[in-house]
Structures are given as C-alpha cells and as structure tokens.
Motif scaffolding. Sequence first.
Motif, PDB file in Angstrom:
ATOM      1  N   LYS A 155       0.975  -1.069   0.024  1.00  0.00           N
ATOM      2  CA  LYS A 155      -0.173   0.024   0.170  1.00  0.00           C
ATOM      3  C   LYS A 155       0.737   1.274   0.071  1.00  0.00           C
ATOM      4  N   ARG A 156       2.077   1.329   0.602  1.00  0.00           N
ATOM      5  CA  ARG A 156       2.880   2.529   0.795  1.00  0.00           C
ATOM      6  C   ARG A 156       3.338   2.630  -0.866  1.00  0.00           C
ATOM      7  N   ILE A 157       4.057   1.524  -1.483  1.00  0.00           N
ATOM      8  CA  ILE A 157       4.510   1.737  -2.604  1.00  0.00           C
ATOM      9  C   ILE A 157       3.265   2.153  -3.665  1.00  0.00           C
ATOM     10  N   LEU A 158       2.220   1.657  -3.876  1.00  0.00           N
ATOM     11  CA  LEU A 158       1.145   2.134  -4.649  1.00  0.00           C
ATOM     12  C   LEU A 158       0.391   3.171  -4.329  1.00  0.00           C
ATOM     13  N   ALA A 159       0.054   3.447  -3.291  1.00  0.00           N
ATOM     14  CA  ALA A 159      -0.885   4.422  -2.917  1.00  0.00           C
ATOM     15  C   ALA A 159       0.011   5.696  -2.472  1.00  0.00           C
ATOM     16  N   ASP A 160       1.055   5.597  -1.645  1.00  0.00           N
ATOM     17  CA  ASP A 160       1.832   6.727  -1.370  1.00  0.00           C
ATOM     18  C   ASP A 160       2.896   7.118  -2.120  1.00  0.00           C
ATOM     19  N   VAL A 161       3.700   6.107  -2.934  1.00  0.00           N
ATOM     20  CA  VAL A 161       4.595   6.619  -3.747  1.00  0.00           C
ATOM     21  C   VAL A 161       4.208   6.907  -5.247  1.00  0.00           C
ATOM     22  N   TRP A 162       3.367   5.480  -5.668  1.00  0.00           N
ATOM     23  CA  TRP A 162       3.043   5.736  -7.098  1.00  0.00           C
ATOM     24  C   TRP A 162       1.589   6.568  -7.196  1.00  0.00           C
ATOM     25  N   GLU A 163       0.964   6.833  -6.065  1.00  0.00           N
ATOM     26  CA  GLU A 163      -0.199   7.773  -6.122  1.00  0.00           C
ATOM     27  C   GLU A 163      -1.529   7.207  -6.824  1.00  0.00           C
ATOM     28  N   ALA A 164      -1.406   5.666  -6.858  1.00  0.00           N
ATOM     29  CA  ALA A 164      -2.558   4.940  -7.492  1.00  0.00           C
ATOM     30  C   ALA A 164      -3.910   5.292  -6.713  1.00  0.00           C
ATOM     31  N   GLU A 165      -4.870   5.242  -7.429  1.00  0.00           N
ATOM     32  CA  GLU A 165      -6.384   5.254  -6.879  1.00  0.00           C
ATOM     33  C   GLU A 165      -6.471   3.643  -6.575  1.00  0.00           C
ATOM     34  N   LEU A 166      -6.283   3.443  -5.313  1.00  0.00           N
ATOM     35  CA  LEU A 166      -5.975   2.053  -4.717  1.00  0.00           C
ATOM     36  C   LEU A 166      -7.427   1.472  -4.249  1.00  0.00           C
ATOM     37  N   VAL A 167      -7.844   0.021  -4.784  1.00  0.00           N
ATOM     38  CA  VAL A 167      -8.792  -0.626  -4.255  1.00  0.00           C
ATOM     39  C   VAL A 167      -8.058  -1.837  -3.899  1.00  0.00           C
ATOM     40  N   HIS A 168      -8.225  -2.533  -2.524  1.00  0.00           N
ATOM     41  CA  HIS A 168      -7.602  -3.611  -1.944  1.00  0.00           C
ATOM     42  C   HIS A 168      -8.706  -4.712  -1.742  1.00  0.00           C
ATOM     43  N   VAL A 169      -8.520  -5.849  -2.356  1.00  0.00           N
ATOM     44  CA  VAL A 169      -9.159  -7.094  -2.170  1.00  0.00           C
ATOM     45  C   VAL A 169      -8.351  -8.156  -1.393  1.00  0.00           C
ATOM     46  N   GLN A 170      -8.507  -8.707  -0.137  1.00  0.00           N
ATOM     47  CA  GLN A 170      -7.714  -9.670   0.305  1.00  0.00           C
ATOM     48  C   GLN A 170      -8.567 -10.833   0.546  1.00  0.00           C
ATOM     49  N   ARG A 171      -7.914 -11.984   0.559  1.00  0.00           N
ATOM     50  CA  ARG A 171      -8.546 -13.395   0.892  1.00  0.00           C
ATOM     51  C   ARG A 171      -7.530 -13.867   1.806  1.00  0.00           C
ATOM     52  N   GLU A 172      -7.745 -14.101   3.033  1.00  0.00           N
ATOM     53  CA  GLU A 172      -7.270 -14.873   4.097  1.00  0.00           C
ATOM     54  C   GLU A 172      -7.709 -16.384   4.146  1.00  0.00           C
ATOM     55  N   LEU A 173      -6.992 -17.159   4.978  1.00  0.00           N
ATOM     56  CA  LEU A 173      -7.144 -18.503   5.005  1.00  0.00           C
ATOM     57  C   LEU A 173      -7.082 -19.315   3.811  1.00  0.00           C
ATOM     58  N   THR A 174      -6.306 -19.128   2.732  1.00  0.00           N
ATOM     59  CA  THR A 174      -6.350 -19.949   1.621  1.00  0.00           C
ATOM     60  C   THR A 174      -5.876 -21.156   1.794  1.00  0.00           C
ATOM     61  N   LEU A 175      -5.127 -21.696   2.823  1.00  0.00           N
ATOM     62  CA  LEU A 175      -4.694 -23.096   2.929  1.00  0.00           C
ATOM     63  C   LEU A 175      -5.430 -23.639   3.932  1.00  0.00           C
TER      64      LEU A 175
END
Length: 210
Positions: A155-175
């Motif tokens: 998030k730091r790289i994409l949103a703060d450095v590269w200034e993307a309009e960022l949407v985040h989708v996360q999936r946990e417990l894949t194993l």
Amino acid sequence: MSLFRLDASIFPAASAGAEIADTAEAEWAAARPGLPSVRRHLGTDPLPSDAWALATAAAGTPESDRTHAQRDAYALAVSLADELRGAEAVILAVPLYNFGVSQHFKAWVDLVIAAAGPTTPLLKGIPTLLVTTLGGGYGPGTPREGWDHSTPYLKRILADVWEAELVHVQRELTLAATTPALAALREPAAALHARALTDAREAGRTLVRP
C-alpha cells in the motif's frame, strides 16, 4: 490504453490470487471489449536477480560509460516502468510469502523505481486493484496479528509513492482447505473466499472509467 496485470504466485496452477484477479479482469473486459491487456507473471517469468543493482548503477552512470550488462538491465527497468505508464487500469495479484513480500516482486518494484525514480507518481489517478492472498489468518485477535509485513509495504508503494487510486481485495485462510491444522477454520475460510470474489467483481467495475 490497456489494462496492466501482474501476477506473482510461484505456483500459478494453484494461485488463489489469480482466481480473484481473473474475476476482476472479466468485469473490466466486459466494459472494455476489444481493448488489450498487458500481462506479466513474475512466477513463470522471473526477473534476473542482478538486474536491480545493474540498473541502479546505470541510472547514475553516463550512458556512454555504461557496461553492456548495465545497459541491458536499465532497458529492462525502463520497459517495466513503461508498462505501468501505458495502463488505463492496473491489477496486481501478490501473495504473502514468509510473512513478507517475495523477492521476485520486490525486484520488480525496485527495477521500476530504478527507471522512474524514487518519488515519481507513476500511477497517479490510475484505478488500481491490489489482490493479496494469505495462507493463514493475520487479522485482529489472531495469534499472528501483525505478522503480515507485506500488505503495508504494498500500500505504501502503490498508494503513497505511485499515487494510485487503490482498491484492495484480500483473501485470508487460503490454505485452510488443504491443511489439517487449519481444518477447524474451513467454514470461515469458505466465507472469506466467497466475499473476496464478490469484492473482486465490484473492484473490477471500479477499474472502468467513463
């Protein structure tokens, strides 16, 4: 203009992130029929391990004084940065490995920065979907809360450095479905899976600009 998609799983055939990215990409493609997509898969086509050091050295060396290896590495770095510059929308599917960012994904980021500079907002105003997948659970109250050292960096790289309009989708417990020690978590894991796909469909629509 095109969609740029990057995958980073070292197990492409079993990638949980690819399924989510596919779902989002399908929404984008339905709204942008005929437009191209540019793909890069760091798991199947890894970047040279010495390229970052060579490209970084090249950036600080007059072109006439660069070695052949430095020229090649810098040309690679420029091509990676240009893939982002030419994108109308971006999808990145990045798994958690050993509680952090994998070395091959980090090499990609470092090469892009070697060409574009450390503060260039490459994705300024560009709708960008970050898909993260985690084998276990790292949320509040879990035994490994705070062990996810990948997502904050991303998030730091994409949103703060590269200034993307960022949407985040996360999936946990894949194993959970394949790991006996996580068998008790299979029901919540299935719910997280379903929610991630729903979120991906919505995220895919947000990638499309009027």
